[in-house]
Every structure is written in C-alpha cells, then in structure tokens.
Enzyme design. Structure first.
Site, PDB file in Angstrom:
ATOM      1  N   THR A  47     -13.138  -0.880  -3.131  1.00  0.00           N
ATOM      2  CA  THR A  47     -13.500  -2.164  -2.864  1.00  0.00           C
ATOM      3  C   THR A  47     -14.098  -2.005  -1.048  1.00  0.00           C
ATOM      4  O   THR A  47     -13.995  -1.056  -0.700  1.00  0.00           O
ATOM      5  CB  THR A  47     -12.153  -3.043  -2.613  1.00  0.00           C
ATOM      6  N   SER A 102       0.704  -1.291  -0.126  1.00  0.00           N
ATOM      7  CA  SER A 102      -0.007  -0.033  -0.039  1.00  0.00           C
ATOM      8  C   SER A 102       0.837   1.150  -0.071  1.00  0.00           C
ATOM      9  O   SER A 102       2.096   1.191   0.551  1.00  0.00           O
ATOM     10  CB  SER A 102      -0.764  -0.040   1.115  1.00  0.00           C
ATOM     11  N   ALA A 130       2.838   0.144   9.240  1.00  0.00           N
ATOM     12  CA  ALA A 130       4.006  -0.466   9.676  1.00  0.00           C
ATOM     13  C   ALA A 130       4.034  -1.825   8.921  1.00  0.00           C
ATOM     14  O   ALA A 130       5.104  -2.437   8.262  1.00  0.00           O
ATOM     15  CB  ALA A 130       3.906  -0.908  11.284  1.00  0.00           C
ATOM     16  N   SER A 131       2.683  -2.570   8.699  1.00  0.00           N
ATOM     17  CA  SER A 131       2.583  -4.023   8.217  1.00  0.00           C
ATOM     18  C   SER A 131       2.960  -3.655   6.517  1.00  0.00           C
ATOM     19  O   SER A 131       3.618  -4.605   5.905  1.00  0.00           O
ATOM     20  CB  SER A 131       1.193  -4.459   8.288  1.00  0.00           C
ATOM     21  N   LYS A 132       2.586  -2.630   5.889  1.00  0.00           N
ATOM     22  CA  LYS A 132       2.635  -2.512   4.438  1.00  0.00           C
ATOM     23  C   LYS A 132       4.286  -2.096   4.343  1.00  0.00           C
ATOM     24  O   LYS A 132       4.730  -2.627   3.152  1.00  0.00           O
ATOM     25  CB  LYS A 132       1.678  -1.487   3.869  1.00  0.00           C
ATOM     26  N   TYR A 179      -1.235  -0.397  10.370  1.00  0.00           N
ATOM     27  CA  TYR A 179      -1.356  -0.840   9.006  1.00  0.00           C
ATOM     28  C   TYR A 179      -0.126  -0.395   8.253  1.00  0.00           C
ATOM     29  O   TYR A 179       0.280  -1.359   7.469  1.00  0.00           O
ATOM     30  CB  TYR A 179      -2.911  -0.181   8.367  1.00  0.00           C
ATOM     31  N   ILE A 214      -8.545   2.342  -3.576  1.00  0.00           N
ATOM     32  CA  ILE A 214      -9.093   1.395  -4.521  1.00  0.00           C
ATOM     33  C   ILE A 214     -10.386   1.150  -4.113  1.00  0.00           C
ATOM     34  O   ILE A 214     -10.843   1.131  -2.963  1.00  0.00           O
ATOM     35  CB  ILE A 214      -8.278   0.082  -4.820  1.00  0.00           C
TER      36      ILE A 214
HETATM   37  N1  LIG Z   1      -8.808  -1.106  -1.337  1.00  0.00           N
HETATM   38  C1  LIG Z   1      -7.756  -0.280  -0.931  1.00  0.00           C
HETATM   39  O1  LIG Z   1      -8.057   1.185  -0.956  1.00  0.00           O
HETATM   40  C2  LIG Z   1      -6.599  -0.654  -0.833  1.00  0.00           C
HETATM   41  C3  LIG Z   1      -5.412   0.271  -0.880  1.00  0.00           C
HETATM   42  C4  LIG Z   1      -4.171  -0.454  -0.774  1.00  0.00           C
HETATM   43  C5  LIG Z   1      -3.886  -1.542  -0.533  1.00  0.00           C
HETATM   44  N2  LIG Z   1      -4.652  -2.305  -0.270  1.00  0.00           N
HETATM   45  C6  LIG Z   1      -4.547  -3.673   0.040  1.00  0.00           C
HETATM   46  O2  LIG Z   1      -5.015  -4.735  -1.113  1.00  0.00           O
HETATM   47  C7  LIG Z   1      -5.399  -5.767  -0.443  1.00  0.00           C
HETATM   48  C8  LIG Z   1      -6.898  -6.200  -0.814  1.00  0.00           C
HETATM   49  O3  LIG Z   1      -7.526  -5.308  -0.247  1.00  0.00           O
HETATM   50  P1  LIG Z   1      -9.180  -5.238  -0.859  1.00  0.00           P
HETATM   51  O4  LIG Z   1      -9.426  -3.608  -1.066  1.00  0.00           O
HETATM   52  O5  LIG Z   1      -9.378  -6.016  -2.053  1.00  0.00           O
HETATM   53  O6  LIG Z   1      -9.939  -5.635   0.426  1.00  0.00           O
HETATM   54  P2  LIG Z   1     -11.174  -6.648   0.862  1.00  0.00           P
HETATM   55  O7  LIG Z   1     -12.142  -6.387  -0.331  1.00  0.00           O
HETATM   56  O8  LIG Z   1     -11.653  -6.347   1.997  1.00  0.00           O
HETATM   57  O9  LIG Z   1     -10.552  -8.202   0.628  1.00  0.00           O
HETATM   58  C9  LIG Z   1      -9.581  -8.646   1.616  1.00  0.00           C
HETATM   59  C10 LIG Z   1      -9.483  -9.998   1.198  1.00  0.00           C
HETATM   60  O10 LIG Z   1      -8.596 -10.524   2.371  1.00  0.00           O
HETATM   61  C11 LIG Z   1      -9.100 -11.908   2.621  1.00  0.00           C
HETATM   62  N3  LIG Z   1      -8.889 -12.231   4.095  1.00  0.00           N
HETATM   63  C12 LIG Z   1      -8.760 -11.415   4.908  1.00  0.00           C
HETATM   64  N4  LIG Z   1      -8.304 -12.113   6.157  1.00  0.00           N
HETATM   65  C13 LIG Z   1      -8.152 -13.187   5.632  1.00  0.00           C
HETATM   66  C14 LIG Z   1      -7.539 -14.649   6.265  1.00  0.00           C
HETATM   67  N5  LIG Z   1      -7.397 -14.512   7.603  1.00  0.00           N
HETATM   68  N6  LIG Z   1      -7.648 -15.642   5.655  1.00  0.00           N
HETATM   69  C15 LIG Z   1      -7.842 -15.679   4.305  1.00  0.00           C
HETATM   70  N7  LIG Z   1      -8.191 -14.352   3.727  1.00  0.00           N
HETATM   71  C16 LIG Z   1      -8.191 -13.321   4.247  1.00  0.00           C
HETATM   72  C17 LIG Z   1     -10.837 -11.685   2.467  1.00  0.00           C
HETATM   73  O11 LIG Z   1     -11.203 -12.932   2.458  1.00  0.00           O
HETATM   74  P3  LIG Z   1     -12.407 -13.559   3.258  1.00  0.00           P
HETATM   75  O12 LIG Z   1     -13.186 -12.431   3.752  1.00  0.00           O
HETATM   76  O13 LIG Z   1     -13.263 -14.489   2.364  1.00  0.00           O
HETATM   77  O14 LIG Z   1     -11.693 -14.315   4.143  1.00  0.00           O
HETATM   78  C18 LIG Z   1     -10.881 -10.726   1.287  1.00  0.00           C
HETATM   79  O15 LIG Z   1     -10.770 -11.698   0.107  1.00  0.00           O
HETATM   80  C19 LIG Z   1      -5.089  -5.646   0.997  1.00  0.00           C
HETATM   81  O16 LIG Z   1      -4.024  -6.341   1.263  1.00  0.00           O
HETATM   82  C20 LIG Z   1      -5.153  -4.223   1.284  1.00  0.00           C
HETATM   83  O17 LIG Z   1      -4.403  -3.814   2.536  1.00  0.00           O
HETATM   84  C21 LIG Z   1      -6.044  -1.928  -0.667  1.00  0.00           C
END
Ligand SMILES: NC(=O)c1ccc[n+]([C@@H]2O[C@H](COP(=O)([O-])OP(=O)(O)OC[C@H]3O[C@@H](n4cnc5c(N)ncnc54)[C@H](OP(=O)(O)O)[C@@H]3O)[C@@H](O)[C@H]2O)c1
Length: 252
Positions: free
Chosen positions: A191, A143, A158-160, A156, A189
C-alpha cells in the site's frame, strides 16, 4: 443464512480512502454491507465509493478523526441516515521509521493520536445504545510491529502494541453490550504506507524485509478477508484476540 454474509449490517470504516481501508470497503460491500467511509481526502474517498457494489448504501465522510470533538455529531448524523452500526474497522493510521534520536515527543503524540486515540474514541461512541445495533463487532488494524521488535519503530510499535492490548481490554468491557472486539496484525502489505517506508529505508533494507516474509509481501485484500470474517457472524464466538496476517513473518 450464510454466516459470512454482511447483509443488513452498517459498517463504519476509517482510512477508507486508501490501501487496506479501501480494500476492506470493497470486500464488505461485496458481502452486502452498507458503509460509512471516513478519511481526509475527499477525492480518494469518492474513488473508493466508485469501486463498491451499487447495492450498498454509502455515506462518505471527509474528516480528520484526530479532531475528536466532532466525532459524535458525525456518527449521530450517519446513524440517522443508514441506521445503527454493527461493524467498525479502525484502519486509519500513520507509520514512521526513524532512528530513535529522531523520535520527538511530537512524533509519539501524532502517531498515538490517529493510530490509537481516534480509534478508541470512535469505539466509545459506537458502544452507546443509541448508535449500535443489537450486536456489533469492532476490528482494529494493528501491526506485527506491535508484537515483535523492529529498528526505527519505537513510536509506531508502541502505538500498535497499545492497539492490541487496548482492544483486548475493550473486549472484556464491551462483551456485556454484545460487542466483540478484536485486532488484526498485518506484516508488510503493498500500500502507499509501505511505498513510503521503503523510500525512507532504502533499497537494501527494503529487499531484506521482503525476504523476511516467507509468503512474500501481502496485498490489502489479505487483511480485508480477515476483517470480513471478524465482522461476520461466522466469528460470533471470537473476541479479545489478535489475528496475525503476516505471510509467516513472525513465525521465525
Ligand atoms: N501497509 C502495511 O504494510 C501495513 C502493515 C501493518 C499495519 N498496517 C496498518 O494498516 C492501516 C492502514 O494502512 P495502509 O497501508 O492502508 O495505509 P495508507 O494507504 O497510507 O492509508 C492510511 C489511511 O489512514 C487515513 N488517515 C490517516 N490519518 C488520518 C486522519 N487524521 N483522519 C482520518 N483518516 C486518516 C488516510 O486517509 P486520508 O489520507 O484520506 O486522511 C488513509 O486512508 C494503518 O493503521 C497501518 O498502520 C499497514
């Protein structure tokens, strides 16, 4: 052969039940990959599977990947079915925006367990000869929060940051096994993670964040296209880097 093709590649995607992971699954399938889709929500994984090109072979794995003791058995089972793995996208993750005084050690642990440790544990297993194809590419979704400061994001961010720097070290270690490792840093994004964050921080702060993106808020496919590139042979000379996909957010 089109260097951007993912034909004859088996790609394992965590977080495939939602958002960016779902879009990565669709785009990888369009380019010919067979897929292992992982998440905890079976119905949502099946929904992703229903969106894929019917020519893609697909295995759906309903599992909490923070339970790291189960990971190798799960990977071994799927390699037996689909063949050795040549691509990995770690997209599973959670986000929390909270003032520092509300950050607990449990919060740091929960975020690191999924965002960092689960991904690196899977990479460790996939780097073994018995599970990986001759060459492989691993992509970690980090991120921009791992690169620039944002209030309320200590755990968050720190993790990224750990994902970005850890991926760089993996790249140095795994190049001798013909594995490339890169990260992608998206800004906001559209989501479910973002919807939840906007709920947490309220309308004014959400509008301000939106305005900070010169090209507006991104869509999941904007990240998925970068993933396809990093998984394909078109990026065969790219490793140890972090591709920023942020609509200009970090340019100011
Ligand atoms: N959206 C943004 O604005 C944004 C920006 C920068 C970075 N990101 C990063 O992009 C990645 C995806 O984000 P997203 O926006 O697509 O989020 P999302 O729609 O909330 O999806 C998160 C996904 O992680 C899975 N997950 C969470 N905990 C889990 C676990 N313990 N075991 C297995 N699966 C797990 C969820 O699956 P289940 O619920 O089925 O377990 C879900 O498929 C993340 O790492 C996020 O930090 C997102």
């Amino acid at each position: 052969m089109d260097p951007f093709s993912l034909q004859n590649k088996v790609i394992l995607i965590t977080g495939a039940s939602s958002g960016i992971g779902r879009s990565c699954s669709v785009e990888c399938s369009r380019r010919g990959a067979d897929l292992i889709l992982i998440g905890r929500n079976h119905d949502e994984l099946m929904k992703t599977a229903s969106l894929l090109d019917p020519k893609s072979k697909v295995e759906v794995v309903t599992e909490d990947i923070t339970q790291t003791d189960n990971l190798e058995t799960m990977i071994a089972r799927n390699v037996l079915i689909l063949g050795k793995i040549s691509g990995f996208i770690h997209c599973a993750g959670i986000e929390k925006t909270l003032p520092l005084k509300k950050h607990s050690s449990a919060l740091y642990r929960d975020i690191f367990e999924i965002n960092v440790i689960a991904g690196f544990e899977i990479a460790k297993i996939l780097s073994l000869k018995k599970y990986k194809d001759e060459t492989a590419s691993f992509v970690f979704i980090a991120s921009v929060a791992g690169m620039v400061g944002e209030p309320g994001k200590a755990a968050y961010s720190a993790s990224k940051g750990a994902v970005i720097s850890g991926a760089r070290s993996l790249a140095m270690e795994l190049c001798r096994s013909n594995i490339r490792v890169n990260s992608i840093s998206p800004a906001m994004i559209n989501t479910p993670i973002l919807e939840k964050m906007f709920e947490d921080i309220g309308e004014d702060a959400s509008l301000e964040i939106t305005r900070e993106h010169p090209l507006g808020i991104g869509n999941p496919e904007d990240v998925a296209y970068a993933c396809v590139f990093l998984l394909s042979d078109a990026s065969k000379w790219i490793t140890g880097t972090n591709i920023v996909v942020d609509g200009g957010y970090s340019a100011h």
